[in-house]
Write an enzyme that holds these catalytic residues in place. Structure first.
Site, short mmCIF file in Angstrom:
data_model
loop_
_atom_site.label_atom_id
_atom_site.label_comp_id
_atom_site.label_asym_id
_atom_site.label_seq_id
_atom_site.Cartn_x
_atom_site.Cartn_y
_atom_site.Cartn_z
N HIS A 171 0.82 -1.22 0.00
CA HIS A 171 0.00 0.00 0.00
C HIS A 171 0.86 1.27 0.00
CE1 HIS A 171 0.14 -0.28 4.53
NE2 HIS A 171 0.10 1.03 4.44
N ASP A 194 1.37 -7.78 2.38
CA ASP A 194 1.39 -6.35 2.04
C ASP A 194 2.83 -5.84 1.83
OD1 ASP A 194 0.89 -3.66 1.77
OD2 ASP A 194 -0.39 -3.49 3.54
N SER A 215 4.04 2.16 8.33
CA SER A 215 3.83 1.20 7.27
C SER A 215 5.14 0.99 6.54
CB SER A 215 2.78 1.70 6.29
OG SER A 215 1.53 1.34 6.75
N1 ARG Z 1 -4.52 0.12 7.74
C1 ARG Z 1 -3.20 0.14 7.15
C2 ARG Z 1 -2.64 1.55 7.21
O1 ARG Z 1 -3.09 2.36 7.95
C3 ARG Z 1 -3.24 -0.41 5.76
C4 ARG Z 1 -3.91 0.43 4.74
C5 ARG Z 1 -3.89 -0.12 3.35
N2 ARG Z 1 -4.82 -1.20 3.12
C6 ARG Z 1 -6.13 -1.03 2.81
N3 ARG Z 1 -6.87 -2.09 2.67
N4 ARG Z 1 -6.68 0.14 2.60
O2 ARG Z 1 -2.10 2.14 6.34
N1 GLU Z 2 -1.02 1.07 7.76
C1 GLU Z 2 -0.41 2.16 8.45
C2 GLU Z 2 0.45 3.07 7.60
O1 GLU Z 2 0.23 3.27 6.47
C3 GLU Z 2 0.41 1.61 9.55
C4 GLU Z 2 -0.47 1.01 10.52
C5 GLU Z 2 -0.79 1.95 11.62
O2 GLU Z 2 -1.40 3.00 11.45
O3 GLU Z 2 -0.36 1.55 12.69
O4 GLU Z 2 1.31 3.74 8.06
#
Ligand code: ARG
Ligand code: GLU
Length: 718
Positions: free
Chosen positions: A87, A223, A649
């Site tokens: 991502h 990921d 991330s």
């Molecule tokens: N929650 C994770 C973060 O904050 C992953 C985000 C990307 N994945 C998604 N399905 N949108 O970035």
């Molecule tokens: N998915 C998050 C990011 O893009 C990291 C996960 C979080 O927020 O802890 O940085």
């Protein structure tokens, strides 16, 4: 018997201390030796703080990069190979994707350096060293200054400091405030601007489970994506050139094939974006009661609109994939945040902490004179903030989701630059941004978004004086927002990219008269917002910032027994914690690991979120996991107690020896409130097991030339 009891008591005491102190915190790497090393070792770390941060020789920090300023990456080979999340690389992957060459759907693997794809605008930044410059930055600052006076003294000091900093010609530096402006650190950096895409799995691996599984444990997402840093022939930063060569790093991470077990030490190294751990209970209460709910409600509607179009049109699906993921990501996090803050009684806990603070302050005359009224002053300001903050959230959320306003904003910039020296630059920049926006723009989707979101904006803020234009539009459309949206889109040209972009200069002259309906409406929304909200809001916010800075210092003065860490601010941090499962609710216990078996349990043929590539299914049937499997199973993800946030991330998860064992990409749903109040009982970070990454690269993609670049080790089989 007494001896026995003593043992129990000692054991109990140690336990309380580790529970109270371990896990929480995002620490500055240069202060680990002083503040954390002892504890890290007691939790299982086998290396020293000097192996993590050392300015005299290559240390772990030299393998960590800020990836594009929004994520973290790490160098995993002597040829500048960088690992980050899928991502995080998504924009790059999407930009190179077309309907015929769909790297989002099918993945991408360069077979050699020649096939690696450059990415305009993408960069990685190394941290060379970090210096405490608090004293110099705060020279001349006094307590009686207004926020703007204070800031202007600080800005001057910082400008002077940055100039006199010793660094190489290809290096840069910046200064950041810590502990809400009580301390300042200077970072010397090296930024490489030629970063090429090397490989990415298909979304069915890299984003398996998509938004349904996002922020959730148990998780089964691979990921990750891979890039390579290119440098000039002298190994120094250089703009993109086909003559650039793979960068030779000072340090690259070794990769452990041994995995982790419950209780193992792990640490996560990266660039966490923003946390707010030291707020007043009134602020936390407002987040739960007002701000999160408003933002969630608006995004509920926006997501429903975009999702419906994405599901029926493949082009829109590619165009809107990244936007959708972004909107949905924070939307879901906020829901988890409300849940966690409520469940762990965060407001009540803060209130108890404040009561203790006040009690201690009252016993000390000096504190009492400085901090005696602090808590009640903050509370008063939050009362003033509440309605303004709500209006801000409505405005920001609605205006930013309707993209015709984003387009209008570019023309507004041009109009404002008229007759000024920066006019040409503004026009050129606007053209670039508009090209990007239009590439991912569909007028039909946008009109629907306008109808749905403007209806909320207009009807759900009955006590706000909104611009006249809106009232007129409302009357003309008889209060029916589909009609209002139709009328509006018929009276603007901005939704027609061809019309705007084919003879751009002519259009600029014409439109900068300001007589396009969308530009007109955007300008009046903006000036209405400024008068009604932002001017007052900025004043209140300034006051809160000032109080919060004092409160931060006060907490450090009053709770001397506590070691404080600064809130995240996108600077380099280390966080550490043991691998541990958790109990999200009554009678449910979560394990630390997921396996490929779980991917197959979730598998739904042809599904938008849960499809599994045929090759993976075959590898699973044959249990063909090579050196990456464990006891006949293929590990996929694991969790631990590391305190992470957005920006982490792509961060490496390292074992006790500093070997790469995982790739951080998320947090567990119940614990997303760790941004405001970390709670060791439910806050967990989620990582891809590095063996799954290697399995995909090697067995799935057949890119074993990449595996050969890496240093694979067996720390547990020594
Ligand atoms: N929650 C994770 C973060 O904050 C992953 C985000 C990307 N994945 C998604 N399905 N949108 O970035
Ligand atoms: N998915 C998050 C990011 O893009 C990291 C996960 C979080 O927020 O802890 O940085």
């Amino acid at each position: 018997m007494i001896k026995y009891l003593k043992h129990i008591l000692v054991g109990f005491f140690v336990l309380i201390i580790t529970i109270a102190k371990a896990d929480e915190g995002m620490w500055l790497p240069q202060l680990l030796a002083k503040l954390n090393e002892k504890q890290m070792k007691s939790m299982g770390m086998k290396i020293s703080a000097a192996d993590i941060y050392n300015i005299n020789k290559g240390s772990l920090k030299d393998a960590i990069v800020s990836f594009g300023g929004f994520c973290t990456g790490e160098v995993i080979s002597s040829k500048g190979l960088v690992l980050t999340n899928h991502h995080c690389g998504f924009d790059a992957i999407q930009n190179h994707s077309t309907l015929d060459n769909n790297y989002i759907r099918d993945g991408f693997w360069a077979r050699n350096n020649g096939e690696e794809i450059p990415n305009k605008g993408l960069f990685v930044t190394f941290i060379v060293r970090i210096d405490d410059v608090s004293r110099k930055v705060l020279i001349g600052v006094t307590g009686s200054m207004s926020e703007s006076e204070r800031q202007s003294v600080i800005d001057k000091n910082i400008a002077a400091l940055r100039k006199e900093t010793k660094q190489e010609s290809y290096q840069d530096n910046f200064v950041r405030a810590f502990f809400e402006g009580n301390q300042y650190f200077l970072f010397v950096t090296e930024t490489y601007k030629d970063v090429r895409l090397v490989g990415a799995p298909p979304s069915s691996i890299g984003n398996f489970g998509k938004d349904t599984d996002n922020w959730m444990w148990p998780r089964h997402t691979g990921d990750f994506s891979m890039f390579r840093i290119y440098a000039g022939k002298d190994n120094k930063p250089a703009d993109y050139s086909p003559d650039n060569v793979p960068y030779k790093p000072k340090k690259s991470l070794s990769i452990s094939l041994d995995g982790v077990a419950e209780k193992d030490f792990t640490m996560v190294f990266g660039f966490p974006g923003r946390t707010m751990e030291y707020l007043h209970s009134a602020a936390v209460d407002q987040t739960v009661r007002v701000n999160d709910p408003v933002k969630i409600a608006i995004r509920d509607k926006a997501l429903a609109v975009i999702d419906a179009y994405m599901r029926k049109d493949e082009t829109i699906k590619i165009q809107y994939a990244s936007k959708y993921a972004g909107i949905s990501n924070a939307w879901k996090k906020w829901q988890g945040e409300i849940l966690g803050l409520t469940k762990t009684n965060a407001v009540e806990k803060k209130k108890a902490y404040e009561a203790e603070f006040q009690k201690r302050v009252n016993t000390n005359p000096i504190w009492k004179s400085h901090y005696g009224n602090l808590l009640s002053d903050i509370e008063i300001m939050y009362k003033e903030l509440e309605p303004l903050g709500r209006s801000r959230d409505y405005f920001n959320e609605v205006i930013s989701k309707i993209e015709i306003f984003k387009i209008a904003a570019q023309f507004n910039n041009i109009i404002n630059a008229k007759g000024k020296s920066n006019y040409d630059v503004t026009v050129a920049r606007a053209k670039e941004r508009l090209e990007d926006t239009y590439n991912e723009y569909n007028a039909e989707v946008d009109e629907k978004l306008f109808a749905v979101l403007m209806e909320m904006f207009y009807n759900d803020q009955p006590n706000e004086k909104l611009p006249n234009e809106l009232d007129i539009m409302y009357k003309e459309g008889d209060g029916n927002f589909s009609v209002i949206a139709r009328n509006f889109f018929q009276s603007t040209e901005l939704d027609n990219s061809e019309k705007i972009m084919t003879s751009f200069d002519k259009k600029v002259t014409q439109l900068s008269e300001g007589n396009d309906k969308a530009i007109e409406l955007f300008r009046s929304l903006l000036s209405n917002y400024s008068e009604r909200v932002s001017q007052k809001l900025n004043k209140v916010q300034d006051e809160i910032d000032k109080l919060q800075r004092t409160y931060m210092q006060a907490q450090m003065d009053v709770f001397k027994e506590k070691t404080f860490y600064p809130d995240a601010n996108s600077t380099m941090r280390v966080t550490y914690g043991n691998v541990k499962g958790y109990t999200p609710r009554d009678a449910v216990k979560y394990d630390i690991h997921t396996y490929l078996d779980g991917v197959m349990e979730k598998y739904k043929p042809g599904d938008y979120e849960f499809d599994v590539p045929e090759k993976i299914r075959t590898l699973y049937q044959k249990k063909d996991y090579g050196q990456y499997g464990q006891n006949g199973k293929m590990p996929v993800c694991f969790i631990a107690m590391n305190h992470t946030t957005g920006g982490n991330s792509g961060s490496p998860a390292l074992d006790a020896y500093g070997n790469l064992v995982g790739l951080n990409f998320d947090r567990a749903w119940e614990g997303t409130m760790s941004d405001i109040n970390y709670d060791p009982s439910i806050c967990r970070n989620i990582m891809v097991d590095i063996r799954y990454v290697l399995f995909i690269v090697d067995k799935y993609a057949g890119a074993d030339h990449l595996i050969k670049e890496m240093n694979l080790v067996h720390p547990k089989k020594k």
